[in-house]
Design an enzyme around this catalytic site. Structure first.
Site, PDB file in Angstrom:
ATOM      1  N   GLY A 284       0.837  -1.193   0.000  1.00  0.00           N
ATOM      2  CA  GLY A 284       0.000   0.000   0.000  1.00  0.00           C
ATOM      3  C   GLY A 284       0.873   1.245   0.000  1.00  0.00           C
TER       4      GLY A 284
ATOM      5  CG  HIS B 177       2.209   3.024  13.917  1.00  0.00           C
ATOM      6  ND1 HIS B 177       2.606   3.943  14.875  1.00  0.00           N
ATOM      7  CD2 HIS B 177       0.876   2.856  14.092  1.00  0.00           C
ATOM      8  CE1 HIS B 177       1.536   4.298  15.585  1.00  0.00           C
ATOM      9  NE2 HIS B 177       0.487   3.655  15.136  1.00  0.00           N
TER      10      HIS B 177
HETATM   11  P1  NAD Z   1      -2.138   0.656   3.398  1.00  0.00           P
HETATM   12  O1  NAD Z   1      -3.501   0.481   3.885  1.00  0.00           O
HETATM   13  O2  NAD Z   1      -1.831   1.752   2.436  1.00  0.00           O
HETATM   14  O3  NAD Z   1      -1.632  -0.682   2.684  1.00  0.00           O
HETATM   15  C1  NAD Z   1      -1.778  -1.931   3.256  1.00  0.00           C
HETATM   16  C2  NAD Z   1      -1.353  -3.039   2.312  1.00  0.00           C
HETATM   17  O4  NAD Z   1      -1.556  -4.281   2.969  1.00  0.00           O
HETATM   18  C3  NAD Z   1      -2.135  -3.118   1.014  1.00  0.00           C
HETATM   19  O5  NAD Z   1      -1.237  -3.483  -0.013  1.00  0.00           O
HETATM   20  C4  NAD Z   1      -3.107  -4.272   1.261  1.00  0.00           C
HETATM   21  O6  NAD Z   1      -3.456  -4.909   0.077  1.00  0.00           O
HETATM   22  C5  NAD Z   1      -2.235  -5.174   2.123  1.00  0.00           C
HETATM   23  N1  NAD Z   1      -3.014  -6.081   2.967  1.00  0.00           N
HETATM   24  C6  NAD Z   1      -4.157  -5.819   3.657  1.00  0.00           C
HETATM   25  N2  NAD Z   1      -4.547  -6.905   4.333  1.00  0.00           N
HETATM   26  C7  NAD Z   1      -3.640  -7.875   4.068  1.00  0.00           C
HETATM   27  C8  NAD Z   1      -3.500  -9.225   4.454  1.00  0.00           C
HETATM   28  N3  NAD Z   1      -4.416  -9.789   5.252  1.00  0.00           N
HETATM   29  N4  NAD Z   1      -2.426  -9.931   3.990  1.00  0.00           N
HETATM   30  C9  NAD Z   1      -1.503  -9.366   3.170  1.00  0.00           C
HETATM   31  N5  NAD Z   1      -1.599  -8.086   2.764  1.00  0.00           N
HETATM   32  C10 NAD Z   1      -2.641  -7.358   3.204  1.00  0.00           C
HETATM   33  O7  NAD Z   1      -1.187   0.734   4.688  1.00  0.00           O
HETATM   34  P2  NAD Z   1      -0.088   1.837   5.043  1.00  0.00           P
HETATM   35  O8  NAD Z   1      -0.750   3.142   5.273  1.00  0.00           O
HETATM   36  O9  NAD Z   1       1.044   1.725   4.076  1.00  0.00           O
HETATM   37  O10 NAD Z   1       0.380   1.314   6.480  1.00  0.00           O
HETATM   38  C11 NAD Z   1       1.318   0.282   6.662  1.00  0.00           C
HETATM   39  C12 NAD Z   1       2.087   0.546   7.949  1.00  0.00           C
HETATM   40  O11 NAD Z   1       2.832   1.744   7.813  1.00  0.00           O
HETATM   41  C13 NAD Z   1       1.206   0.734   9.180  1.00  0.00           C
HETATM   42  O12 NAD Z   1       1.876   0.183  10.291  1.00  0.00           O
HETATM   43  C14 NAD Z   1       1.129   2.236   9.313  1.00  0.00           C
HETATM   44  O13 NAD Z   1       0.866   2.676  10.630  1.00  0.00           O
HETATM   45  C15 NAD Z   1       2.529   2.611   8.889  1.00  0.00           C
HETATM   46  N6  NAD Z   1       2.697   4.001   8.455  1.00  0.00           N
HETATM   47  C16 NAD Z   1       1.862   4.534   7.510  1.00  0.00           C
HETATM   48  C17 NAD Z   1       2.062   5.828   7.076  1.00  0.00           C
HETATM   49  C18 NAD Z   1       1.199   6.443   5.999  1.00  0.00           C
HETATM   50  O14 NAD Z   1       1.355   7.612   5.730  1.00  0.00           O
HETATM   51  N7  NAD Z   1       0.299   5.731   5.331  1.00  0.00           N
HETATM   52  C19 NAD Z   1       3.105   6.606   7.622  1.00  0.00           C
HETATM   53  C20 NAD Z   1       3.964   6.019   8.561  1.00  0.00           C
HETATM   54  C21 NAD Z   1       3.747   4.715   8.966  1.00  0.00           C
END
Ligand code: NAD
Ligand code: MG
Length: 334
Positions: A26, A108
């Site tokens: 993601g 996180h």
């Molecule tokens: P997201 O929702 O954008 O992406 C999640 C990904 O996981 C997607 O590719 C989805 O298809 C996949 N997924 C969902 N369920 C799944 C499963 N059961 N098995 C395998 N894959 C699965 O998530 P994100 O925002 O990138 O967040 C990921 C981590 O990064 C989290 O811990 C978040 O707190 C952290 N984070 C996010 C940001 C941000 O700006 N988005 C910033 C810093 C840290």
């Protein structure tokens, strides 16, 4: 002064000597995968069968396996699935394939800090958390800059967890902007507090309340939109560039005087007491328990609010006005 590391403090070879699985593709997952690959790191993306992201990852030239397959193959496993499903993915696909000396990574601290995930003692547990959304982690990397990162160590079984974490952070571009030392507790609690009180919750409620006040008083919704939402970016840019003094220097004296005399009538002693309560709920784990329970039921309240918000007048007016702004590339949530 807090400890901050830069590329000169990081050994790029350490992470190149590892096989890195990125679980999830993601916001963060795509950025980490592509940046690491371009930094010369051996990466496999772990995605479910039939995941919509699979073709996207493959067409960017990345190797894709199942989450379990990728975990088995890798020495370093970065968990980048949504926080509310991470513990399930960990239990089903990652934990069975952890070997002594492996490194489990997070962007996180939520799941480790609140005990949703408990890693075996002979595994390193490291956080490398970019302080920005994934699309910026990617874009800044391609522009030879980077997003600042946090680093924290929860378990250091190998004794080299910190150096490996720095090497990873540098390979995604964090060493160009600075890598700040923190703990899982500090990162998790301040991150949740920030998003609840100001960055997401606070700002949204201020926008809605101010917009509604103007519209109810008979002003045009378009004027209210510009004043309460659009202009916020211009103010935030000033804050970002030079703090509050630079912002106040740049606005008119009238705006500055009005701010000093009225702002604290909006954020009152009562608001501050409530902020403290919000922080208490984060620190006690009450918020985490509430959100995990909601997530297990399919997050009904979140979905209902999301729907309601999309129908708010400020959203409807905004959508039309943004189409008329040639300088921006209007975005719409899926
Ligand atoms: P997201 O929702 O954008 O992406 C999640 C990904 O996981 C997607 O590719 C989805 O298809 C996949 N997924 C969902 N369920 C799944 C499963 N059961 N098995 C395998 N894959 C699965 O998530 P994100 O925002 O990138 O967040 C990921 C981590 O990064 C989290 O811990 C978040 O707190 C952290 N984070 C996010 C940001 C941000 O700006 N988005 C910033 C810093 C840290
Ligand atoms: Mg955050």
């Amino acid at each position: 002064m807090a400890k901050i590391y830069y590329d000169k403090d990081c050994d790029p070879e350490l992470i190149k000597g590892k096989r890195v699985a990125i679980i999830g593709y993601g916001s963060q997952g795509h950025a980490h995968s592509l940046n690491l690959t371009e930094s010369g790191v051996d990466v496999v993306v772990g995605l479910r069968e039939g995941s919509a992201r699979r073709t996207e990852a493959e067409s960017s030239g990345l190797k894709v396996m199942s989450p379990a397959g990728a975990s088995e193959w890798a020495d370093v496993i970065m968990m980048l699935v949504p926080d509310q499903t991470m513990a399930d993915v960990y239990r089903d696909s990652v934990e069975p394939h952890l070997e002594p000396g492996d490194t489990l990574m997070f962007a996180h601290g939520f799941n480790i800090h609140f005990g949703e995930i408990e890693a075996p003692e002979d595994v390193d547990v490291v956080m490398v958390a970019p302080k920005g959304p994934g699309h910026l982690v990617r874009r800044t990397y391609t522009e030879d800059s980077g997003v600042p990162c946090l680093i924290a160590i929860h378990q250091n079984a190998s004794g080299s967890a910190h150096d490996l974490g720095l090497s990873y952070a540098s390979a995604i571009g964090g060493g160009r902007a600075g890598i700040l030392e923190t703990t899982f507790k500090e990162e998790t609690e301040t991150d949740l507090f920030g998003e609840q009180v100001i960055l997401v919750g606070g700002v949204e409620e201020l926008i809605k309340a101010a917009f509604e006040t103007l519209v109810e008083a008979g002003y045009q919704p378009e004027s209210a939109y510009f004043e309460t939402l659009h202009e916020l970016k211009l103010i935030v840019d000033l804050l970002y560039e030079g703090g509050m003094s630079w912002m106040n220097y740049s606005v008119s004296d009238t705006a500055e005087y009005g701010g000093y005399t009225r702002g604290n009538r909006i954020i009152t002693e009562e608001s501050r007491r409530e902020m403290k309560k919000v922080l208490d709920e984060i620190q006690s784990g009450a918020f985490a328990n509430e959100w995990m329970a909601q997530a297990r039921e399919g997050a009904p309240f979140l979905l209902e609010q999301r729907d309601q918000n999309r129908g708010h007048q400020v959203e409807i007016v905004g959508k039309d006005l943004r189409k008329l702004m040639p300088f921006l590339d209007p975005k719409e949530a899926e």
